[in-house]
Design a protein around this motif. Sequence first.
Motif, PDB file in Angstrom:
ATOM      1  N   UNK A  38     -61.312  33.430 -16.962  1.00  0.00           N
ATOM      2  CA  UNK A  38     -61.811  34.539 -16.654  1.00  0.00           C
ATOM      3  C   UNK A  38     -63.088  35.064 -17.136  1.00  0.00           C
ATOM      4  N   UNK A  39     -63.329  34.467 -18.004  1.00  0.00           N
ATOM      5  CA  UNK A  39     -64.641  34.898 -18.869  1.00  0.00           C
ATOM      6  C   UNK A  39     -65.748  34.208 -18.094  1.00  0.00           C
ATOM      7  N   UNK A  40     -65.718  32.721 -18.300  1.00  0.00           N
ATOM      8  CA  UNK A  40     -66.954  31.919 -17.983  1.00  0.00           C
ATOM      9  C   UNK A  40     -66.693  31.208 -16.612  1.00  0.00           C
ATOM     10  N   UNK A  41     -65.490  31.117 -16.072  1.00  0.00           N
ATOM     11  CA  UNK A  41     -65.410  30.695 -14.807  1.00  0.00           C
ATOM     12  C   UNK A  41     -65.260  28.890 -14.970  1.00  0.00           C
ATOM     13  N   UNK A  42     -65.051  28.680 -16.049  1.00  0.00           N
ATOM     14  CA  UNK A  42     -64.904  26.979 -16.152  1.00  0.00           C
ATOM     15  C   UNK A  42     -63.480  26.508 -16.006  1.00  0.00           C
ATOM     16  N   UNK A  43     -63.170  25.639 -15.716  1.00  0.00           N
ATOM     17  CA  UNK A  43     -61.830  24.984 -15.530  1.00  0.00           C
ATOM     18  C   UNK A  43     -61.071  25.064 -16.797  1.00  0.00           C
ATOM     19  N   UNK A  44     -60.010  25.390 -17.009  1.00  0.00           N
ATOM     20  CA  UNK A  44     -58.845  25.430 -18.165  1.00  0.00           C
ATOM     21  C   UNK A  44     -58.565  23.994 -18.444  1.00  0.00           C
ATOM     22  N   UNK A  45     -58.484  23.466 -19.741  1.00  0.00           N
ATOM     23  CA  UNK A  45     -57.887  22.142 -20.046  1.00  0.00           C
ATOM     24  C   UNK A  45     -56.626  22.327 -20.792  1.00  0.00           C
ATOM     25  N   UNK A  46     -55.718  21.565 -20.290  1.00  0.00           N
ATOM     26  CA  UNK A  46     -54.435  21.705 -21.204  1.00  0.00           C
ATOM     27  C   UNK A  46     -54.449  20.418 -22.204  1.00  0.00           C
ATOM     28  N   UNK A  47     -54.336  20.666 -23.622  1.00  0.00           N
ATOM     29  CA  UNK A  47     -54.468  19.910 -24.450  1.00  0.00           C
ATOM     30  C   UNK A  47     -52.899  19.686 -25.024  1.00  0.00           C
ATOM     31  N   UNK A  48     -52.585  18.706 -25.118  1.00  0.00           N
ATOM     32  CA  UNK A  48     -51.094  18.030 -25.434  1.00  0.00           C
ATOM     33  C   UNK A  48     -51.173  17.470 -26.720  1.00  0.00           C
ATOM     34  N   UNK A  49     -50.051  17.103 -27.441  1.00  0.00           N
ATOM     35  CA  UNK A  49     -50.076  16.740 -28.721  1.00  0.00           C
ATOM     36  C   UNK A  49     -50.767  15.407 -28.635  1.00  0.00           C
ATOM     37  N   UNK A  50     -50.589  14.440 -27.420  1.00  0.00           N
ATOM     38  CA  UNK A  50     -51.023  13.359 -27.430  1.00  0.00           C
ATOM     39  C   UNK A  50     -52.500  13.245 -27.514  1.00  0.00           C
ATOM     40  N   UNK A  51     -53.081  14.467 -27.247  1.00  0.00           N
ATOM     41  CA  UNK A  51     -54.646  14.521 -27.230  1.00  0.00           C
ATOM     42  C   UNK A  51     -55.283  15.021 -28.419  1.00  0.00           C
ATOM     43  N   UNK A  52     -54.113  15.277 -29.425  1.00  0.00           N
ATOM     44  CA  UNK A  52     -54.985  16.019 -30.500  1.00  0.00           C
ATOM     45  C   UNK A  52     -53.948  16.775 -31.348  1.00  0.00           C
ATOM     46  N   UNK A  53     -54.536  17.265 -32.494  1.00  0.00           N
ATOM     47  CA  UNK A  53     -53.684  18.435 -33.218  1.00  0.00           C
ATOM     48  C   UNK A  53     -53.898  19.682 -32.667  1.00  0.00           C
ATOM     49  N   UNK A  54     -54.838  19.912 -32.195  1.00  0.00           N
ATOM     50  CA  UNK A  54     -55.239  21.392 -31.528  1.00  0.00           C
ATOM     51  C   UNK A  54     -54.630  21.575 -30.145  1.00  0.00           C
ATOM     52  N   UNK A  55     -53.350  21.944 -30.064  1.00  0.00           N
ATOM     53  CA  UNK A  55     -52.797  22.065 -28.629  1.00  0.00           C
ATOM     54  C   UNK A  55     -52.853  23.302 -27.890  1.00  0.00           C
ATOM     55  N   UNK A  56     -52.921  23.314 -26.815  1.00  0.00           N
ATOM     56  CA  UNK A  56     -53.192  24.654 -26.063  1.00  0.00           C
ATOM     57  C   UNK A  56     -54.003  24.505 -24.853  1.00  0.00           C
ATOM     58  N   UNK A  57     -54.516  25.795 -24.383  1.00  0.00           N
ATOM     59  CA  UNK A  57     -55.227  25.622 -23.158  1.00  0.00           C
ATOM     60  C   UNK A  57     -56.320  26.366 -23.483  1.00  0.00           C
ATOM     61  N   UNK A  58     -57.569  25.664 -23.207  1.00  0.00           N
ATOM     62  CA  UNK A  58     -58.859  26.275 -23.619  1.00  0.00           C
ATOM     63  C   UNK A  58     -59.967  25.625 -22.383  1.00  0.00           C
ATOM     64  N   UNK A  59     -60.908  26.640 -22.322  1.00  0.00           N
ATOM     65  CA  UNK A  59     -61.953  26.300 -21.419  1.00  0.00           C
ATOM     66  C   UNK A  59     -63.020  25.737 -22.542  1.00  0.00           C
ATOM     67  N   UNK A  60     -64.174  24.939 -21.576  1.00  0.00           N
ATOM     68  CA  UNK A  60     -65.141  24.340 -22.390  1.00  0.00           C
ATOM     69  C   UNK A  60     -65.853  24.962 -23.275  1.00  0.00           C
ATOM     70  N   UNK A  61     -65.966  26.401 -23.176  1.00  0.00           N
ATOM     71  CA  UNK A  61     -66.791  27.344 -23.804  1.00  0.00           C
ATOM     72  C   UNK A  61     -66.040  27.757 -24.943  1.00  0.00           C
TER      73      UNK A  61
END
Length: 71
Positions: A38-61
């Motif tokens: 909603x802030x930068x209009x970039x696509x949000x990415x879902x980070x799962x435990x397989x992808x690393x320790x910081x799990x969650x949903x984040x945008x590029x910025x």
Amino acid sequence: MNIDLKQFANLQKASKDSFFEQKKLLKQVMLGKTVLCSQCQQALTLYTPEQGELTGIRCAKGCTDIALDFA
Ligand SMILES: [Zn+2]
């Protein structure tokens, strides 16, 4: 100390709304839909435990950063 009860109620409502907002957002991302920050209009990415320790949903910025517990 004076507590502005009306302000406090507004604050509670806002956090409740954002909780439902996050749940809705999470559901869409989990379904593989493209959700934009909603802030930068970039696509949000879902980070799962397989992808690393910081799990969650984040945008590029990083303006959207929702930590998720995959325990
Ligand atoms: Zn963003």
